[in-house]
Scaffold this active site. Structure first.
Site, PDB file in Angstrom:
ATOM      1  N   GLU A   9      32.916  39.868  30.824  1.00  0.00           N
ATOM      2  CA  GLU A   9      34.230  39.161  30.718  1.00  0.00           C
ATOM      3  C   GLU A   9      34.895  39.196  29.565  1.00  0.00           C
ATOM      4  O   GLU A   9      36.012  39.566  29.223  1.00  0.00           O
ATOM      5  CB  GLU A   9      34.526  38.158  31.684  1.00  0.00           C
TER       6      GLU A   9
ATOM      7  N   ALA B  91      42.823  41.001  39.171  1.00  0.00           N
ATOM      8  CA  ALA B  91      42.303  42.323  39.551  1.00  0.00           C
ATOM      9  C   ALA B  91      40.712  42.568  39.456  1.00  0.00           C
ATOM     10  O   ALA B  91      40.107  41.587  38.948  1.00  0.00           O
ATOM     11  CB  ALA B  91      43.067  43.389  38.251  1.00  0.00           C
ATOM     12  N   MET B  92      40.240  43.440  39.765  1.00  0.00           N
ATOM     13  CA  MET B  92      38.715  43.789  40.128  1.00  0.00           C
ATOM     14  C   MET B  92      38.214  45.060  39.886  1.00  0.00           C
ATOM     15  O   MET B  92      38.976  46.132  40.180  1.00  0.00           O
ATOM     16  CB  MET B  92      38.266  43.228  41.741  1.00  0.00           C
TER      17      MET B  92
ATOM     18  N   GLU C 238      40.181  45.881  33.233  1.00  0.00           N
ATOM     19  CA  GLU C 238      39.082  46.352  34.188  1.00  0.00           C
ATOM     20  C   GLU C 238      38.739  47.733  33.774  1.00  0.00           C
ATOM     21  O   GLU C 238      37.585  48.089  34.438  1.00  0.00           O
ATOM     22  CB  GLU C 238      40.149  46.557  35.504  1.00  0.00           C
TER      23      GLU C 238
END
Length: 817
Positions: free
Chosen positions: A325, A269-270, A303
């Protein structure tokens, strides 16, 4: 017009610093035409950039990888023949500048920043984009680095039946006189180039208004029933996450609209601002297990956390990738435990994600959480378990050290000081240290700038700590739990909190106990080694510990010992199977079943694999009678089944579970009992538009040379297997542990492919190399892998993957011997 055809030059940190010192980018106005993608391959874009230059008369370059049709700078045409290596020179800048570049990208089928895909069931076309770390300049001209943030205004022309989605809401949608529709979007806030997005296609849409936000969910039309099944949960998790982060960060999400788009052939996912792109494999084709739902919740929250940590405040350069992250991974578990039904997220993290970080940190691919990144190509190498999961564990420890409220206050300071700008690690640590009233510089140096994992062991009443680099051990905030045997299990006698300093910590008045559990509650990142008496209790009675985090800690400790050659596979299986026989936490059961299967199949001598799989199958069959554990138990049984009664149980359960039916056929095929008619019947029965990939997996599991050759071509030649979880599942079908002699030549072919792999984005390629890694090897293979990784032939990210694979296979071969 130009199309250099040259490999784009990777932007260096030095170049990025120079360009950021020179320029200030005000805004992008980007006009995109997707209409040709309905039945073609061309993505057309015109990018108009307003920017200032601090030293007028100086030259620089804009990033654009594709065919440049025309370019003007301050109304003067540029010589586009000088476009090369993904760069267009910009000579003699004025103080205030307007640059307009028109371009076309024809590489829209490889997944390198852009993918045009055709649904195999209904033949509808969908287009997605994803730009981390520097893919935006494959779509339009831009200054593609994280510290040149700007407002983005998008206007997108698309076929009439398509929905276009971007970071902001569509302000107006107009019919075009020449066909299609024009979507004009509201301006974004100041964003980095890698977190903007355009997705388009005839999506099925679901919307709800919750907690003051307009929430959207989108997917392919063929996946409509799966999205509708899960929409209520996804909406609820989204509302819970936005509320939690808004309160903890004292800053609500910065716009009303928040969309999540599920797309095909996408890995993971982004975190695009306001418009998250997901792999649509997260829309499970059968009702997901608790662990699958819990993991999906973590991804959703990960996200979402990026909207603050990464989008609102962005790292200056990729050496602080962990700021994005690791924090998002930590925050996802924090929110999951605090705000959702998945309150066992830390136990699940320990049993699943944290182990790969321990493994990588023990081998040749170890690196500090924060590493030097000389150019963008090296940034890809940092998308790994140390950045994500060791970083997550270290932040968890830091919050335990400072206290949750103090930690949150520090984050609030950080966001207030740097909103819509860029920041460094020092900025974050200063904010946290100010909130806590303590100097955290030594914590930063020891935890973020040093590689490797400390080892802690208890000798009598002395806790010994050592560091793998021979230096002073890190300071650890942890607990030691002392437990006594009782008729009802292991009961806590004392749980002692402490903070270590140096190699020796004396534990005065440590109570007499049957088990002293170092790192009780898993508050620090360290390998722990119990005293002899405690180890015997840990191996035999870990299941009696009263908390799921500590039961997971016991198993992970034993796995760490197996990984480092200090414990036999048989002893590890005794421990994990005993825990699995009674484990109550559904978030822990599935990852522990996966770990047990890995030990039985991959870490055991071939002669013992059937016997150990039978043991695992018996435990799984027994747990299949319990509703909350039925799905993971049956899935494990399908992988380990050996006896007729196992298959009878599975066939009965698979009558209304098509996913389980596919797993059973894979197992039968791997044992030489491939049933073509059964596969055809499953294809007819399965509503999944990608069911053909499951059928390919069954075929790939067959113990036949021609089956392996066909499967290999589908992955490496045709690139026909979708990225992400479908590729992971397919690889597991291909690399069957009991087929060592058959697949060994293909392990060597893997190294051949890795040496020449190309086509597609580097993230996608490193994912292919990682997911298709072999599970067996020989000494010749290990020697070839070492030679390959010692040279410069491989991209840094791919070299890292091969080093990890080679290290794991070396240890697995030693364990089998």
């Amino acid at each position: 017009m130009t199309d250099s055809g040259a490999t784009p030059t990777s932007l260096t940190e030095h170049e990025a610093r120079d360009r950021a010192a020179l320029l200030d980018v005000d805004r992008y106005d980007i006009r995109i035409d997707l209409r040709e993608l309905a039945d073609g391959e061309r993505w057309l874009a015109t990018s108009s950039i307003v920017f200032s230059c601090r030293r007028p008369g100086t030259s620089t370059f804009v990033d654009i990888d594709g065919e440049v049709l025309s370019a003007t700078l301050n109304d003067i045409e540029l010589d586009v023949s000088k476009h090369a290596g993904g760069r267009l020179p910009l000579p003699r800048l004025a103080a205030e500048n307007m640059l307009t570049v028109s371009s076309v990208q024809t590489d829209t089928g490889s997944g390198n920043a852009i993918l045009r895909s055709v649904d195999p069931q209904d033949k509808l076309v969908y287009v997605w984009s994803t730009f981390e770390p520097d893919g935006a300049h494959r779509a339009w001209a831009c200054f593609d680095q994280p510290d040149l943030k700007a407002v983005h205004g998008f206007q997108v022309s698309a076929p009439t039946e398509w929905t276009v989605l971007s970071n902001s809401a569509a302000e107006v949608v107009l019919d075009r006189d020449d066909g299609g529709r024009l979507w004009i979007f509201e301006d974004t806030p100041r964003l980095s180039s890698y977190v903007v997005v355009v997705n388009a296609g005839p999506f099925h849409a679901m919307r709800d208004f919750r907690g003051g936000f307009s929430l959207g969910l989108y997917c392919r039309q063929s996946l409509r029933p799966f999205l509708e099944r899960d929409a209520a949960e996804l909406f609820e998790l989204t509302e819970q996450g936005l509320t939690f982060f808004g309160e903890r960060f004292a800053r609500p999400f910065g716009q009303e609209r928040y969309d999540q788009v599920f797309v095909p052939d996408f890995g993971g996912a982004m975190e695009n601002w306001g418009c998250i792109t997901w792999a649509d494999s997260f829309l499970h084709r059968v009702p997901p297990t608790y662990a699958q739902r819990g993991f999906r919740a973590l991804v959703l929250l990960h996200e979402m956390a990026h909207q603050w940590f990464g989008d609102l405040v962005t790292m200056r350069w990729w050496d602080d990738l962990w700021l994005n992250e690791a924090f998002a991974s930590f925050a996802s578990a924090w929110a999951s435990v605090s705000a959702t039904e998945f309150t066992d997220a830390w136990a699940a993290f320990l049993a699943q994600e944290q182990l790969p970080a321990y493994e990588q940190d023990a081998g040749p691919a170890s690196h500090p959480i924060r590493s030097a990144v000389p150019d963008v190509d090296h940034a890809f190498a940092s998308f790994d378990a140390i950045t994500y999961f060791k970083g997550q564990a270290v932040l968890h420890q830091l919050m335990a050290l400072l206290g949750e409220d103090t930690f949150a206050q520090g984050l609030q300071r950080y966001f207030d000081a740097h909103a819509w700008g860029n920041a460094t690690l020092d900025d974050l640590i200063d904010a946290l240290g100010t909130a806590a009233g303590r100097d955290l510089s030594s914590w930063t140096a020891s935890w973020l700038d040093r590689a490797g994992t400390d080892t802690m062991s208890l000798v009598g009443t002395t806790l010994l700590t050592s560091s793998p680099d021979g230096g002073e051990p890190r300071r650890h905030a942890l607990r030691i739990g002392s437990y006594a045997r009782t008729p009802d299990g292991l009961a806590p006698v004392e749980v002692r909190a402490l903070e270590t300093a140096g190699t020796t910590t004396f534990l005065l008045d440590l109570p007499v106990a049957d088990l002293h559990l170092i790192n009780d509650g898993d508050l620090t990142f360290a390998s722990v080694r119990a005293d002899e008496r405690s180890l015997s209790v840990l191996l035999a009675e870990a299941a009696q510990l009263p908390d799921p985090v500590n039961r997971a800690l016991a198993v992970s400790t034993c796995w760490d010992m197996l990984f480092k050659g200090e414990l036999s596979t048989g002893d590890f299986l005794d421990c994990v199977l005993a825990v699995l026989a009674t484990e109550s936490s559904p978030g822990v059961v599935q990852p522990l079943f996966t770990l047990a299967l890995r030990a039985a199949e991959q870490w055991s001598p071939a002669v013992l694999v059937p016997r150990r799989l039978t043991r695992l199958a018996e435990v799984a069959a027994a747990r299949a009678d319990q509703p909350e554990h039925r799905l993971p138990a049956l899935q494990t049984l399908a992988a380990a089944a050996t006896a007729p009664e196992h298959f009878e149980l599975l066939d009965a359960a698979a009558t209304d579970d098509v996913d389980l039916a596919w797993r059973v056929e894979v197992r039968r095929a791997s044992l030489g009992r491939y049933d073509e008619a059964a596969v055809a019947a499953l294809l007819a029965r399965d509503p999944d538009p990608d069911a053909r990939v499951r059928a390919w997996g069954v075929s790939a599991a067959r113990p036949l040379e021609e089956a392996k050759a066909e499967a290999w071509d589908r992955v490496w030649r045709e690139r026909a297997v979708p990225a992400g979880q479908p590729l992971v599942d397919f690889a597991q079908c291909f690399w069957r542990p009991v087929q060592h002699e058959l697949v060994l030549p293909w392990a060597h072919r893997y190294l051949d492919e890795v040496a020449e792999v190309s086509g597609g984005g580097l993230l996608a390629l490193s994912g292919l190399v990682r997911h298709m890694r072999p599970t067996t090897a020989d000494q010749e293979w290990l020697g070839r892998a070492q030679d390959l990784t010692e040279g410069d032939a491989l991209a840094p990210a791919i070299r890292t993957v091969v080093r990890i694979v080679a290290d794991q296979l070396t240890r697995m071969l030693d364990a089998r011997a």
